[in-house]
Design a protein around this motif. Structure first.
Motif, PDB file in Angstrom:
ATOM      1  N   ALA A  69       2.467   3.434  -5.362  1.00  0.00           N
ATOM      2  CA  ALA A  69       1.691   2.255  -4.964  1.00  0.00           C
ATOM      3  C   ALA A  69       0.725   1.859  -6.078  1.00  0.00           C
TER       4      ALA A  69
ATOM      5  N   SER B 116       0.858  -1.192   0.000  1.00  0.00           N
ATOM      6  CA  SER B 116       0.000   0.000   0.000  1.00  0.00           C
ATOM      7  C   SER B 116       0.889   1.236   0.000  1.00  0.00           C
TER       8      SER B 116
ATOM      9  N   LYS C 205       0.607  -1.590  -8.175  1.00  0.00           N
ATOM     10  CA  LYS C 205      -0.624  -2.378  -8.240  1.00  0.00           C
ATOM     11  C   LYS C 205      -0.965  -2.734  -9.680  1.00  0.00           C
TER      12      LYS C 205
END
Length: 139
Positions: A94, A45, A98
């Protein structure tokens, strides 16, 4: 005696608690599926992307500190005090990680599908070879 409990009531309640306690500690073990070492790791995250950088800075500022908890608490406090603008670069990194993870997972899942298709065809080929001479009817 008003509102008093008898010994029988106390014993009954205690036995119920004991039986619950005995069951609560024991869980039925389910066999876990083996983890695939080729499966991509989940992306961190924004906070954990921030932590990677913060750990380096904290270690330079406090070289004698060996406590992981201290580093985590300091990072948490700093993260909470940061504005959205200060957090933005970490959020962007992040999100990029992802999207890379999602691409890698798609490739990984395609690879799994191809392997399962191969194994199914191999099993079917073996069945065809074994059963080809045994399909005679005796009337």
């Amino acid at each position: 005696m008003k509102g008093g409990r008898s010994k029988a009531d106390a014993v009954g309640t205690d036995s119920k608690l004991k039986s619950k306690g005995a069951r609560a500690g024991k869980r039925t073990a389910k066999p876990k599926a083996a983890k695939d070492p080729n499966k991509p790791k989940r992306p961190p995250s924004a906070f954990f992307v921030f932590m990677e950088e913060f750990r380096k800075q904290f270690k330079e500022a406090h070289p004698n500190n060996k406590s992981v908890a201290t580093v985590g608490k300091a990072a948490g406090e700093k993260w909470k005090s940061m504005s959205e603008d200060e957090k933005a670069p970490f959020v962007e990194r992040a999100e990029k990680r992802k999207s890379d993870y999602n691409k890698n997972m798609q490739d990984y899942n395609k690879q799994l599908e191809n392997e399962s298709d191969k194994s199914k065809s191999e099993v079917n080929d073996e069945d065809d070879e074994e059963g080809s001479g045994e399909e005679e009817d005796d009337d």
